[in-house]
Write an enzyme that holds these catalytic residues in place. Sequence first.
Site, PDB file in Angstrom:
ATOM      1  N   GLU A 168      -3.845  -2.518   5.017  1.00  0.00           N
ATOM      2  CA  GLU A 168      -4.324  -3.436   5.927  1.00  0.00           C
ATOM      3  C   GLU A 168      -4.640  -2.542   7.106  1.00  0.00           C
ATOM      4  OE1 GLU A 168      -2.761  -7.351   6.878  1.00  0.00           O
ATOM      5  OE2 GLU A 168      -3.853  -7.454   8.736  1.00  0.00           O
TER       6      GLU A 168
ATOM      7  N   LEU B 116       1.389 -19.395   7.972  1.00  0.00           N
ATOM      8  CA  LEU B 116       0.293 -19.701   7.050  1.00  0.00           C
ATOM      9  C   LEU B 116       0.641 -20.674   6.214  1.00  0.00           C
ATOM     10  CD1 LEU B 116      -2.578 -18.172   6.670  1.00  0.00           C
ATOM     11  CD2 LEU B 116      -1.541 -17.367   4.423  1.00  0.00           C
TER      12      LEU B 116
ATOM     13  N   HIS C 158      -7.576 -17.353   9.742  1.00  0.00           N
ATOM     14  CA  HIS C 158      -7.220 -18.228   8.756  1.00  0.00           C
ATOM     15  C   HIS C 158      -7.192 -19.489   9.236  1.00  0.00           C
ATOM     16  CE1 HIS C 158      -5.578 -19.810   5.027  1.00  0.00           C
ATOM     17  NE2 HIS C 158      -5.503 -18.613   4.595  1.00  0.00           N
TER      18      HIS C 158
ATOM     19  N   ALA D 125       0.762  -1.009  -0.090  1.00  0.00           N
ATOM     20  CA  ALA D 125       0.028  -0.203  -0.131  1.00  0.00           C
ATOM     21  C   ALA D 125       0.833   1.259  -0.064  1.00  0.00           C
ATOM     22  CB  ALA D 125      -0.956  -0.041   1.225  1.00  0.00           C
ATOM     23  N   GLY D 126       1.950   1.108   0.707  1.00  0.00           N
ATOM     24  CA  GLY D 126       2.659   2.304   1.139  1.00  0.00           C
ATOM     25  C   GLY D 126       3.613   2.818  -0.322  1.00  0.00           C
TER      26      GLY D 126
ATOM     27  N   GLU E  78      -4.479 -20.410   1.524  1.00  0.00           N
ATOM     28  CA  GLU E  78      -5.536 -20.864   0.655  1.00  0.00           C
ATOM     29  C   GLU E  78      -5.181 -21.452  -0.583  1.00  0.00           C
ATOM     30  OE1 GLU E  78      -9.041 -18.648   2.014  1.00  0.00           O
ATOM     31  OE2 GLU E  78      -9.588 -18.432  -0.002  1.00  0.00           O
TER      32      GLU E  78
ATOM     33  N   HIS F  11      -5.091 -13.426  11.569  1.00  0.00           N
ATOM     34  CA  HIS F  11      -4.538 -13.343  10.212  1.00  0.00           C
ATOM     35  C   HIS F  11      -4.571 -12.093   9.949  1.00  0.00           C
ATOM     36  CE1 HIS F  11      -2.975 -14.536   6.354  1.00  0.00           C
ATOM     37  NE2 HIS F  11      -4.042 -14.030   5.768  1.00  0.00           N
TER      38      HIS F  11
ATOM     39  N   PHE G 224     -10.018 -19.390  -5.142  1.00  0.00           N
ATOM     40  CA  PHE G 224      -9.957 -19.025  -3.885  1.00  0.00           C
ATOM     41  C   PHE G 224     -11.097 -19.068  -3.099  1.00  0.00           C
ATOM     42  CE2 PHE G 224      -6.341 -17.586  -1.366  1.00  0.00           C
ATOM     43  CZ  PHE G 224      -5.126 -17.911  -2.401  1.00  0.00           C
TER      44      PHE G 224
ATOM     45  N   ARG H 272     -13.313 -17.531   4.794  1.00  0.00           N
ATOM     46  CA  ARG H 272     -12.450 -18.071   5.929  1.00  0.00           C
ATOM     47  C   ARG H 272     -13.083 -18.119   7.126  1.00  0.00           C
ATOM     48  NH1 ARG H 272      -7.111 -14.724   4.091  1.00  0.00           N
ATOM     49  NH2 ARG H 272      -6.802 -15.810   2.177  1.00  0.00           N
TER      50      ARG H 272
ATOM     51  N   ARG I 185     -12.857 -10.735   5.087  1.00  0.00           N
ATOM     52  CA  ARG I 185     -12.171 -10.544   3.854  1.00  0.00           C
ATOM     53  C   ARG I 185     -12.080 -12.013   3.107  1.00  0.00           C
ATOM     54  NH1 ARG I 185      -6.994 -11.234   1.756  1.00  0.00           N
ATOM     55  NH2 ARG I 185      -6.073 -11.805   3.928  1.00  0.00           N
TER      56      ARG I 185
ATOM     57  N   GLN J 114      -9.811 -11.425  11.243  1.00  0.00           N
ATOM     58  CA  GLN J 114     -10.042 -12.794  10.647  1.00  0.00           C
ATOM     59  C   GLN J 114      -9.069 -13.749  11.041  1.00  0.00           C
ATOM     60  OE1 GLN J 114      -8.545 -13.175   6.188  1.00  0.00           O
ATOM     61  NE2 GLN J 114     -10.821 -13.438   6.158  1.00  0.00           N
TER      62      GLN J 114
HETATM   63  C1  LIG Z   1       1.282 -15.231   5.545  1.00  0.00           C
HETATM   64  C2  LIG Z   1       0.435 -14.224   4.865  1.00  0.00           C
HETATM   65  C3  LIG Z   1       0.176 -14.449   3.525  1.00  0.00           C
HETATM   66  C4  LIG Z   1      -0.966 -13.614   3.024  1.00  0.00           C
HETATM   67  N1  LIG Z   1      -1.266 -14.057   1.680  1.00  0.00           N
HETATM   68  C5  LIG Z   1      -1.913 -13.285   0.995  1.00  0.00           C
HETATM   69  C6  LIG Z   1      -2.606 -13.221  -0.326  1.00  0.00           C
HETATM   70  O1  LIG Z   1      -1.939 -14.321  -0.939  1.00  0.00           O
HETATM   71  N2  LIG Z   1      -3.332 -12.624  -0.885  1.00  0.00           N
HETATM   72  C7  LIG Z   1      -3.797 -11.429  -0.382  1.00  0.00           C
HETATM   73  O2  LIG Z   1      -4.531 -10.525  -0.975  1.00  0.00           O
HETATM   74  N3  LIG Z   1      -3.394 -11.115   0.956  1.00  0.00           N
HETATM   75  C8  LIG Z   1      -2.470 -11.993   1.487  1.00  0.00           C
HETATM   76  N4  LIG Z   1      -2.269 -11.807   2.714  1.00  0.00           N
HETATM   77  C9  LIG Z   1      -2.525 -10.364   3.528  1.00  0.00           C
HETATM   78  C10 LIG Z   1      -1.762  -9.231   2.887  1.00  0.00           C
HETATM   79  O3  LIG Z   1      -0.574  -9.620   2.828  1.00  0.00           O
HETATM   80  C11 LIG Z   1      -1.649  -8.094   3.968  1.00  0.00           C
HETATM   81  O4  LIG Z   1      -2.665  -7.666   4.141  1.00  0.00           O
HETATM   82  C12 LIG Z   1      -0.933  -6.962   3.201  1.00  0.00           C
HETATM   83  O5  LIG Z   1       0.236  -7.234   2.444  1.00  0.00           O
HETATM   84  C13 LIG Z   1      -0.700  -5.842   4.056  1.00  0.00           C
HETATM   85  O6  LIG Z   1       0.158  -4.801   3.188  1.00  0.00           O
HETATM   86  P1  LIG Z   1       0.417  -3.407   3.706  1.00  0.00           P
HETATM   87  O7  LIG Z   1       1.107  -2.709   2.779  1.00  0.00           O
HETATM   88  O8  LIG Z   1      -0.921  -2.710   4.270  1.00  0.00           O
HETATM   89  O9  LIG Z   1       1.332  -3.449   5.231  1.00  0.00           O
HETATM   90  P2  LIG Z   1       2.464  -4.125   5.266  1.00  0.00           P
HETATM   91  O10 LIG Z   1       3.324  -4.875   3.932  1.00  0.00           O
HETATM   92  O11 LIG Z   1       2.633  -5.367   6.629  1.00  0.00           O
HETATM   93  O12 LIG Z   1       3.729  -2.910   5.536  1.00  0.00           O
HETATM   94  C14 LIG Z   1       3.709  -2.314   6.865  1.00  0.00           C
HETATM   95  C15 LIG Z   1       4.836  -1.286   6.735  1.00  0.00           C
HETATM   96  O13 LIG Z   1       4.639  -0.423   7.661  1.00  0.00           O
HETATM   97  C16 LIG Z   1       5.875  -0.164   8.400  1.00  0.00           C
HETATM   98  N5  LIG Z   1       5.668   0.268   9.719  1.00  0.00           N
HETATM   99  C17 LIG Z   1       4.871  -0.214  10.628  1.00  0.00           C
HETATM  100  N6  LIG Z   1       4.928   0.358  11.774  1.00  0.00           N
HETATM  101  C18 LIG Z   1       5.651   1.359  11.570  1.00  0.00           C
HETATM  102  C19 LIG Z   1       6.141   2.433  12.355  1.00  0.00           C
HETATM  103  N7  LIG Z   1       5.840   2.545  13.368  1.00  0.00           N
HETATM  104  N8  LIG Z   1       7.184   3.321  11.840  1.00  0.00           N
HETATM  105  C20 LIG Z   1       7.553   3.187  10.651  1.00  0.00           C
HETATM  106  N9  LIG Z   1       7.185   2.188   9.799  1.00  0.00           N
HETATM  107  C21 LIG Z   1       6.303   1.457  10.351  1.00  0.00           C
HETATM  108  C22 LIG Z   1       6.593  -1.444   8.077  1.00  0.00           C
HETATM  109  O14 LIG Z   1       8.113  -1.478   8.125  1.00  0.00           O
HETATM  110  C23 LIG Z   1       6.113  -1.947   6.801  1.00  0.00           C
HETATM  111  O15 LIG Z   1       7.014  -1.191   5.817  1.00  0.00           O
HETATM  112  C24 LIG Z   1      -1.345 -12.451   3.649  1.00  0.00           C
HETATM  113  C25 LIG Z   1      -0.893 -12.281   4.883  1.00  0.00           C
HETATM  114  C26 LIG Z   1       0.134 -13.111   5.524  1.00  0.00           C
HETATM  115  C27 LIG Z   1       0.369 -12.675   6.916  1.00  0.00           C
END
Ligand SMILES: Cc1cc2nc3c(=O)[nH]c(=O)nc-3n(C[C@H](O)[C@H](O)[C@H](O)COP(=O)(O)OP(=O)(O)OC[C@H]3O[C@@H](n4cnc5c(N)ncnc54)[C@H](O)[C@@H]3O)c2cc1C
Length: 578
Positions: free
Chosen positions: A382, A247, A237, A15-16, A250, A351, A115, A281, A393, A235
Site C-alpha cells: 500500500e 470497516l 470506503h 507485501a513485506g 464489501e 480507507h 466484489f 467504492r 482501487r 479511497q
Molecule cells: C479493515 C480493512 C480491511 C481490508 N480488507 C481488504 C480485503 O479484503 N482485500 C484487499 O485486497 N484489501 C483489503 N484491505 C486493504 C489491505 O488490507 C491493505 O492495503 C494491505 O493489507 C496493506 O498491506 P502492506 O503489506 O502494504 O502493509 P501493512 O500490512 O499495513 O504492514 C505495514 C508494515 O510496515 C511496518 N511499518 C510501518 N512503519 C514502520 C516503521 N517506521 N518502521 C518499521 N516498520 C514500519 C508495520 O509494522 C507493518 O509491519 C483492507 C484494509 C483494511 C483497513
Amino acid sequence: MVHEFETIVVGAGGAGLYAALEAGKRSNTAVLSKVYAIRSHTGAAQGGISAALGNVEEDRAEWHAFDTVKGGDYLVDQQAARIMAEEAIQAVYDLENRGLPFNRTPEGRIDQRRFGGHTRNFGEAPVRRACYAADRTGHMILQTLYQQCIKNDVTFYDEFQILDVLLDDRRCSGVVAVELKTGEIHTFKAKAVLFATGGFGRMFQTTSNAYANTGDGPAILARRGVPLEDMEFFQFHPTGIKDMGILISEAVRGEGGMLFNGDNQRFMEDYAPTLLDLAPRDMVSRAILTEIKAGRGMRGDKEIDDYVLLDATHIGRETIMAKLPDITEFCKTYMGVDPAETPIPVQPTAHYAMGGIPTDIHGRVVADSQGNCYDGLYAAGECACVSVHGANRLGTNSLLDLVVFGRRAGIHIGDYVKEADMPESKPDAAKAAQQKIDCLTDGTTGPHGGQLRNEMRRVMMGKVGVYRNETAMASAVAAMRELRARYADVRVQDSGRAFNTDLLEVLELENLIDLALITAVSAQARKESRGAHAREDYPDRDDDNWLKHTLAYLEPDGVRIAYKPVDTSQWEPKPRVY
Ligand SMILES: Cc1cc2nc3c(=O)[nH]c(=O)nc-3n(C[C@H](O)[C@H](O)[C@H](O)COP(=O)(O)OP(=O)(O)OC[C@H]3O[C@@H](n4cnc5c(N)ncnc54)[C@H](O)[C@@H]3O)c2cc1C
C-alpha cells in the site's frame, strides 16, 4: 549498534513478508517492523483476494485487468494491471500450496464471491472473482507468509521503528531505526532496502486504518528527495461503522447486502443501474453523501455525519455466521446490532491510499518523470504506487497487489544483491535521527502533538475528503503548512527510553503532516474529477489535460509538482458507467 544484511525489508505486512520470502531465498535478509510482525495491518483485511480462477463461473484474467483499469478511471498503468491479473492465478494457488485455508466450493475448489467493480465480459454483469477465507482473508495471508518466512530463516527485528533512510544521490545503503524496548538507535547497512510500510489513513478523522498506519515509509523517503505519486487519490470506503469508521467489508454486499436511504429506497438503482450496490467504492461513497446532502440520510439533517443502512438481514443467519463471522462480532460489540436481524448503520470511512512511492513493475523506486530508478531502493504494497489502482482501487485488488508485486520485488532484489557491492559504512549515519530525538526530548516545553494531530485529521476529513473544491483545498494547504511550522516547537515530556510511545507518536505525526500537505497540494493542483478525486468545481474527467500521474516533491519551501505519462497501451479511456 550497526547491523549488516544484503537485504532489509521494512514492514511485515503481506507485501513485506512476500518480498522477504523471495529475497531471502538468495540473500541474507532481515525484516524490520514497528509492530510485532503478525499484528501488521494486513491482518485486518477481511473480504478477499481477487483472481480469475473461474471456479464458480467463467472468468478471464483479461476481464480482471480491464475491470482494474476501468475501476481506476483509466489512471492505471495498463501493463502493470495486466501483469497483476495474469499472475493473480498463480499467486493464489501459491498461497493455497503454502497452507492458506481458503473457503471451499462443495467440489473442494477455492470458493469465490462477488466484489465491487468485478465483472464478466468487460462490464456485462458481476462475476465471482474474490477468493476468501471467511472474512479473515488478510489474517490468513499474514499467518501463512510469516510461517514460511520463519521456516526459511528470514531474520525478524520486531518493534524496531525506522526513522531515516541512507540515500546518496540515487543509491540506497540502509536505514536507521529505534528499538522500542530500549530506545537505542540502530543502523542497518544493506545492499538493497524494500519499503512495505503500509497505508496512511490516520491523516483523516474517520478511518478504517489502524493506529500504526502513519505513512512512515513514504514520508521518510519524501524528506530525502524521493517523489510521491498520485497522492491526491485516497479511497473512502462506503461502509464504515457509523461514527467509528471501523470497516464493514464489501463482502457483505458481495453476499447480497443492500444499501437503503432514509426513505427506505435502494438508492444505488439511481447511480449504477447494472452493478447497483457493487459499483466501485468511489461511486458508492459519493452516492451515500449525495443522498445525505439531499436530506435522504437516516437522520435527514443533511450533515456530513448522517448515515445510511446496509441491510443483510435477508442473507440468513447461517450464511452470515459461516462467511462473515468477524463482521457480525464487530456489529454486536461496537453497536449492539445483530446483522442477521437488524440493518447496519454505515457511512464512508477513509480507507486506502492509491498513491505512494512510485515504482516500476519490479518494485524499483522511480526517481523522476523519465522513469529513472534508484539503485537498491524498492517499495511494494500500500505504501507503493506501481500503479495498478489508478484513481480508485477495486476491492480485493490490494491483497493481490501485495503478493504479486511483493513477490516480483523480492525476486528482483535477489538478482540485484548478487551483483551489487556492500556500501561503505558511514560513521554519521544515525546522526540526523539521534538529533531529532534529542531535540524532541530536550526538556523544554512546547505544543502537545495531540492537538496538532486532531487539527490535521479534522481539516483533511472536512476539506480533502470525498468531495473537494478549490476554496476548501486551498485552506487545507494553508493549514498543513501552518501545522508543519508549529510542529518544529512540539516537545515530548516523557524522557524515558523504554517504549516511549509519546515520542514514537510524535515522530509519526511529522510523517502524517508531511503526507497530508503533499496530498492537499497534489489534490488542489488536479483540476478535474477522476475516481476518488471528486471536485465540485470541476465535476468532469478531463483526459485532454489530466490523463497523467502526479509526482510530488517535498522541498524546503513547499511541494513541487511534476507529472509523468500514464500507460494506456491496451484500452483507450472511455466514460465510466456501470
Ligand atoms: C479493515 C480493512 C480491511 C481490508 N480488507 C481488504 C480485503 O479484503 N482485500 C484487499 O485486497 N484489501 C483489503 N484491505 C486493504 C489491505 O488490507 C491493505 O492495503 C494491505 O493489507 C496493506 O498491506 P502492506 O503489506 O502494504 O502493509 P501493512 O500490512 O499495513 O504492514 C505495514 C508494515 O510496515 C511496518 N511499518 C510501518 N512503519 C514502520 C516503521 N517506521 N518502521 C518499521 N516498520 C514500519 C508495520 O509494522 C507493518 O509491519 C483492507 C484494509 C483494511 C483497513
